[in-house]
Design an enzyme around this catalytic site. Structure first.
Site, short mmCIF file in Angstrom:
data_model
loop_
_atom_site.label_atom_id
_atom_site.label_comp_id
_atom_site.label_asym_id
_atom_site.label_seq_id
_atom_site.Cartn_x
_atom_site.Cartn_y
_atom_site.Cartn_z
N ARG A 23 0.81 -1.22 0.00
CA ARG A 23 0.00 0.00 0.00
C ARG A 23 0.84 1.26 0.00
NH1 ARG A 23 -2.99 -1.09 5.46
NH2 ARG A 23 -0.81 -1.64 5.90
N GLN A 47 4.37 26.52 16.49
CA GLN A 47 3.87 26.83 15.15
C GLN A 47 4.38 25.79 14.16
OE1 GLN A 47 3.88 31.03 13.95
NE2 GLN A 47 4.90 30.43 12.06
N ASP A 48 3.51 25.32 13.29
CA ASP A 48 3.90 24.43 12.19
C ASP A 48 3.74 25.19 10.89
OD1 ASP A 48 4.12 22.54 14.16
OD2 ASP A 48 2.77 21.09 13.26
N ARG A 59 16.74 28.17 -0.70
CA ARG A 59 16.23 29.07 0.34
C ARG A 59 17.25 29.15 1.46
NH1 ARG A 59 10.31 29.76 0.43
NH2 ARG A 59 9.34 28.51 -1.21
N HIS A 62 18.87 31.31 6.55
CA HIS A 62 17.93 32.10 7.34
C HIS A 62 18.08 31.81 8.83
CE1 HIS A 62 15.15 32.05 3.58
NE2 HIS A 62 16.12 32.93 3.46
N LYS A 71 13.93 24.75 15.55
CA LYS A 71 13.08 24.13 14.54
C LYS A 71 13.28 22.62 14.53
CE LYS A 71 13.56 28.06 11.41
NZ LYS A 71 14.07 28.52 10.11
N TYR A 131 8.03 22.45 8.92
CA TYR A 131 8.79 22.99 10.05
C TYR A 131 7.91 23.02 11.29
CZ TYR A 131 10.72 25.38 5.88
OH TYR A 131 11.18 25.69 4.63
#
Length: 198
Positions: A23, A47-48, A59, A62, A71, A131
């Site tokens: 599956r 926070q997600d 990216r 940061h 994170k 994240y």
């Protein structure tokens, strides 16, 4: 789920053991008991978020002022080459980095403590990166360092196909260090402390 330490203190890899059959697969993406055994507590994450990026998009790098931002990062779909740079002034590995492939096959996730810089490049067709963040995002506190800064010596898989306008003109590593509590700029240590995800 196994946990692996990296050469940057506090940067951890969580390696699940997916159950696979005809599956597809089923896997834990977070285990509160395993994480707590390594000082990581789910309640700290408030926070997600999720990003989607195409092939070759880069990216980063940061981070965040005001004490940083912790994170846990994983890839829900696709594959990225992810880099974490140690931005902690007191750290013996300041300016060093680890690089690891995170994808939807091995299902690794990486815990990044506060005051680190993070960047990634998509190495597949598209990647959805998820994240968990331990502080509510505040764009006013966002900081960045140029992904190709020579003092850091990061080797990316390819020339970026796309970077944001912000990332294209991001400050140098030395300029970034000058913004940290008015600290003097230490001699660059640079270099990679590679993580072998296999």
């Amino acid at each position: 789920m196994d946990v692996e330490e990296t050469s940057l203190a506090g940067v951890l890899l969580f390696r699940p053991s997916p159950f696979r059959d005809e599956r597809g697969f089923f896997s834990r993406t977070f285990d509160v008991h395993v994480a707590a055994g390594h000082g990581v507590h789910r309640a700290e994450y408030v926070q997600d978020s999720q990003s989607r990026s195409g092939h070759g998009v880069l990216r980063g790098l940061h981070g965040r002022n005001g004490g940083g931002e912790g994170k846990i990062i994983r890839v829900a779909h696709g594959a990225v080459h992810l880099v974490v740079v140690d931005g902690r002034l007191e750290s013996p590995t300041l300016g060093r980095h680890v690089a690891v492939r995170i994808d939807d096959r091995d299902l690794l996730s990486i815990r990044v403590p506060r005051r680190m810089l993070v960047g990634f490049q998509v190495v597949g067709e598209v990647a959805d990166v998820c994240y968990q963040i331990d502080r509510v995002h505040d764009p006013i506190q966002a900081v960045s360092v140029h992904y190709a800064d020579p003092d850091l010596g990061i080797e990316w898989p390819m020339e970026p196909t796309t970077v944001s306008a912000r990332d294209a003109v991001a400050p140098s590593w030395r300029d970034y260090l000058r913004t940290l509590d008015g600290a003097p700029v230490p001699a660059p240590r640079g270099g990679e402390l590679r993580v072998d995800p296999s």
